[in-house]
Design a protein around this motif. Structure first.
Motif: not given
Length: 458
Positions: A8-33
């Motif tokens: 992840y790259r930290f942007g303005a306001g501690n936004r979580h950006i991956i691969f300079e393309k997607y801004e990550m948001g809330r967790l929708l769900g999780q599984g085993t791995f």
């Protein structure tokens, strides 16, 4: 959520950006791995879901094959009622699977509140059958169909998800059958539980029968606290119909929940039943009388080049450029070729042998001009393809060990802001070709973002 700055790259306001393309948001769900996050495409503002898989966890649990299969299958199945995979990215520690964001949640959440009206259950069942019919036409068996794996979009249309337990033809044993016992017990066909080999598509049809019963009844057909008692009922197809089931619905379910898979109703027969055909309208997503948008053509999957091209075409067709633009470069091949952190090539094998690649953020025309300029500096003659203006041939003027060296360079588009350039040898000596590759690299440095196998600044 943030595990390392590699991801992840930290942007303005501690936004979580991956691969300079997607801004990550809330967790929708999780599984085993894996964990699934809401994300936003920074270019299109489109909402997506990103499944983040920790490679170390997957390897420890021996689930790499499952992840590989899930991605490969999602790459194959492109259908309006199946959750779509958009792209796959990777670092040294994680795999990022970018998928369509389905905001309506699980069908299970709707069913748990009570049974559905028959017309609504019919709509969902038609869409489920359409999706599974398409999967089977691509030789894919889901093997874990249940309301929890059926999502609803903003239009209340069904989307099949979670292909982690799905099967491809290479998993068939010598007897032509599948043997892995998997799925959710209450929805699994009796032949799967018997561990004697089973036909994947027929097992999926049984699961569809259980789902239809659940939609109409609001409960499972085989209900027992003791699992072994439940298995006994499944082996005998022992269940009861609530009084509100219509006669046509009962007849269809009785043909779906048949213990002998050879006698179980087929999808083509399902689509001709009176219950299925009742109230068929264009709003169901139908394009013909059966409600299916795709022909039922059996398509072999592996080994032949034509088969691989067929797989790729589903992804490419919707975003193929006009003749005046460079060809679309399959995103999965791009990731497998360019990612130095994690080799995904085994997931997306093709019979076509790829050459040397580099990525560029320049436009296709600028790249072509640069390639021509560099070629002329090395006294190579340049000619363009009559069918593709973004493909050129560079041919040396002097005779080498195996004649004149001839190199093909072609520009492909991955995304509006990213292009891939591929070099391949058309004729001449391989060692001379390798030397040519090394010689031209410095001259291309100002348009290159990353060479194959090297880390990019992004």
């Amino acid at each position: 959520m943030v595990d390392s700055l590699d991801d992840y790259r930290f942007g303005a306001g501690n936004r979580h950006i991956i691969f300079e393309k997607y801004e990550m948001g809330r967790l929708l769900g999780q599984g085993t791995f894996a964990k699934v996050y809401y994300a936003r495409d920074l270019v299109s503002s489109e909402s997506v879901a990103v499944k983040v898989v920790k490679i170390e966890n997957v390897r420890k649990q021996g689930l790499m094959e499952q992840i590989t299969r899930e991605i490969a299958v999602m790459r194959l199945v492109r259908h309006p009622n199946i959750v779509q995979i958009k792209e796959v990215m990777a670092t040294k520690t994680k795999i990022f699977i970018v998928m369509e964001y389905v905001k309506g949640g699980e069908l299970f959440a709707k069913v748990i509140k009570g049974r559905l009206k028959e017309d609504l259950a019919r709509k969902y069942f038609k869409q489920l059958i359409s999706a599974i019919d398409y999967c089977h036409s691509r030789d894919v068996c889901h093997r874990d169909l249940k309301p929890e794996n059926l999502l609803l979009d903003e239009n209340e249309d069904l989307k099949v998800s979670d292909f982690g337990l799905s099967a491809l033809p290479e998993q068939l044993m010598n007897d032509g059958m599948l043997h892995t016992q998997c799925g959710t017990p209450a929805y699994v066909a009796p032949e799967v539980l018997r561990k004697k080999g089973y036909d994947g598509p027929k097992a999926d049809i049984w699961s569809c029968g259980v789902i239809l019963y659940v939609l109409l009844a609001g409960c499972l057909p085989f209900r027992e606290d003791n699992v072994m008692h439940m298995y006994k009922k499944i082996f005998k197809a022992e269940y009861e119909f609530p009084p509100w089931f219509s006669p046509d619905a009962r007849r269809l379910i009785m043909k779906l929940l048949v213990v002998d898979p050879a006698k179980r109703i087929t999808i083509s027969q399902i689509t001709r039943t009176s219950w299925f055909l009742r109230g068929l309208q264009a709003s169901d997503g139908a394009k013909d009388i059966t409600g299916f948008t795709t022909p039922r053509v059996k398509t072999p999957i592996m080994n032949e080049e034509s088969r691989d091209e067929d797989k790729i075409s589903e992804l490419e067709n919707s975003i193929r450029r006009s003749k005046s633009s460079p060809a679309f470069y399959n995103a999965f091949e791009f990731i497998s070729s360019m990612s130095s952190g994690f080799d995904l090539s085994g997931m997306f094998e093709t019979n076509k042998k790829r050459g040397t690649l580099f990525t560029s953020k320049f436009g296709a025309s600028a790249i072509m001009n640069k390639l021509e300029s560099v070629a002329k500096k090395f006294s190579f003659n340049v000619s363009y393809s009559s069918k593709n203006e973004y493909k050129l041939k560079m041919q040396g003027v002097s005779e080498g060990r195996k004649g004149k060296l001839s190199v093909i360079a072609e520009v492909f588009e991955v995304a509006p802001e990213v292009a891939v350039v591929e070099f391949s040898k058309a004729a001449g000596d391989t060692l001379e070709y390798k030397k040519f590759e090394e010689d031209v690299r410095p001259g291309l440095h100002d348009i290159v973002w990353s060479w194959q196998g090297e880390n990019s600044s992004g």
